[in-house]
Write an enzyme that holds these catalytic residues in place. Structure first.
Site: not given
Ligand code: CTP
Length: 396
Positions: A208, A304
């Site tokens: 990304n 996550d």
């Molecule tokens: N994050 C993480 N590991 C992942 C996805 C996200 O640690 N696999 C962390 C990011 O570093 C950030 C937070 O979670 O601090 C939110 O990330 P975001 O991409 O906004 O959330 P998602 O869970 O991916 O939700 P969505 O994309 O559906 O909004």
């Protein structure tokens, strides 16, 4: 920093030459530097070099008629906002730890109530000697702050801990202390930053557009407040901030493993844009175009990292901070994320605002379990400093 004053004590060691670069960096930042050169220090750098770079007189003698008439050693020790000892030799540390005062440097250290920062440099065996360890513990108990030493090859041909911290790292520590102290000294911080990349085959990737700027700025600000920072970073092309330990990773699974190895931590800030999915199998050889058309990629969800560390039981950092990039209903989405991921704060950024994604500025909301704060739009560096200050307050 133009009104700030540093009294720089240069001890006798091969690393004394780095004190010249430190002096240059401080002067460039507008900090006034008044040098004290010990007798042993003068064996390694000349008073003339130090004086030219500091643009001030160099003090060396305890019983100098002219120096005492112009500025006595008591006044000298009070004339600064911070006393920096670089390099701090084993001898200088021993004198300061036991309160000896038999030359200008040690007398100045005893006669002051100004904050002191020491940057030790010595042979690895001297650094590891129980006597030095005792002196270090005593000086820390007396409130002296330390930066370094580093591990590496030494001028004496040995390898180990005892190298003077790099001038830029000492400079950052000095700037941190001059701008309000080091409230995070002794605290450990973990920061994730940048994108992750997921291999499709040896040459193709899923990734990304994250620049890593905000995460790097937070790591830097936390280090400036004295924290011991591990920055787990996906590929960004950014230089590691001074004084920060960077661990380079590629995939989300590598990032998770590196974060788990960095525990325990007092605070963890998850800024990385982790790829949500990865191909369920990475092909070992390059995929070829063929008559069957493009390959179908089957994606599986990545772990996550934030949610895993927020639920890591006794290993859980005291303060877990997540980020949320949202384009609409920012507060609602971010509050739902706070609950879903089990973190203490979410910093939500409104990426629908022009110039935020990949740019130099950020517009954020700080969302805790009980409160929502809307911060003024500001540079990513300013947002990072504000976040670091809030973390310092929360951990104090
Ligand atoms: N994050 C993480 N590991 C992942 C996805 C996200 O640690 N696999 C962390 C990011 O570093 C950030 C937070 O979670 O601090 C939110 O990330 P975001 O991409 O906004 O959330 P998602 O869970 O991916 O939700 P969505 O994309 O559906 O909004």
């Amino acid at each position: 920093m133009s009104e700030k004053r540093v009294l720089l004590i240069v001890g006798g060691g091969i690393a004394a030459y780095k004190a010249l670069e430190l002096t240059r960096l401080l002067r460039k930042a507008g900090v006034a530097v008044r040098p004290i050169l010990t007798k042993a220090g003068a064996e390694f750098v000349t008073p003339l070099s130090l004086s030219a770079l500091a643009e001030d007189k160099v003090y060396s003698e305890l019983f100098s008629l002219t120096d005492e008439a112009e500025m006595g050693h008591i006044e000298l020790s009070r004339s600064a906002d911070l006393i920096v000892v670089a390099p701090a030799t084993a001898d200088l540390m021993a004198k300061a730890a036991t309160g000896r005062a038999d030359d200008l440097a040690s007398t100045t250290l005893l006669a002051t109530d100004t904050p002191i920062l020491m940057a030790p440099a010595m042979n690895v065996r001297m650094w590891e000697h129980p006597a030095t360890k005792r002196n270090l513990a005593q000086l820390k108990a007396d409130g002296v702050a330390f930066v370094g030493p580093d591990e590496g090859a030494m001028a004496c041909g040995e390898y180990g801990e005892g190298r003077l911290a790099e001038p830029l790292v000492i400079f950052e520590a000095v700037m941190g202390m001059l701008s309000g102290g080091r409230p995070l000294a002794g605290k450990r911080a973990l920061v994730t930053a940048g994108p992750t990349v997921e291999a499709i085959d040896p040459v193709r990737l899923l990734t990304n557009r994250s620049s890593g700027k905000q995460g790097y700025a937070i790591a830097r600000s936390l280090a400036q407040l004295g924290a011991e920072v591990t920055l787990v970073s996906g590929p960004t092309g950014l230089p590691a901030p001074a004084g920060v330990k960077r661990v380079d990773v590629e995939s989300a699974r590598d990032m998770l493993a590196a974060c788990q190895s960095a525990l325990p931590a007092d605070v963890a800030v998850f800024v990385a844009a982790v790829a949500d999915w990865r191909p369920d199998e990475a092909f070992g050889i390059k995929l070829k175009k063929g008559k069957d058309g493009p390959p179908a990629l089957h994606l599986v969800e990545n772990p996550d990292i934030l949610a895993t560390l927020a639920a890591s039981g006794p290993q859980r950092p005291t303060l877990v901070v997540g980020f949320a990039a949202e384009t609409n209903d920012v507060e609602d989405h971010a509050r739902a994320k706070l609950a879903r991921k089990g973190c203490d704060w979410i910093i939500a950024n409104d990426v629908s605002q022009p110039g935020v994604m990949g740019g130099e500025e950020n517009a954020v909301l700080l969302i805790s379990k009980t409160d929502t704060e809307r911060w003024e739009r500001a540079s990513k560096d300013a947002v990072a400093r504000q976040i670091a200050d809030r973390i310092a307050k929360a951990l104090s």
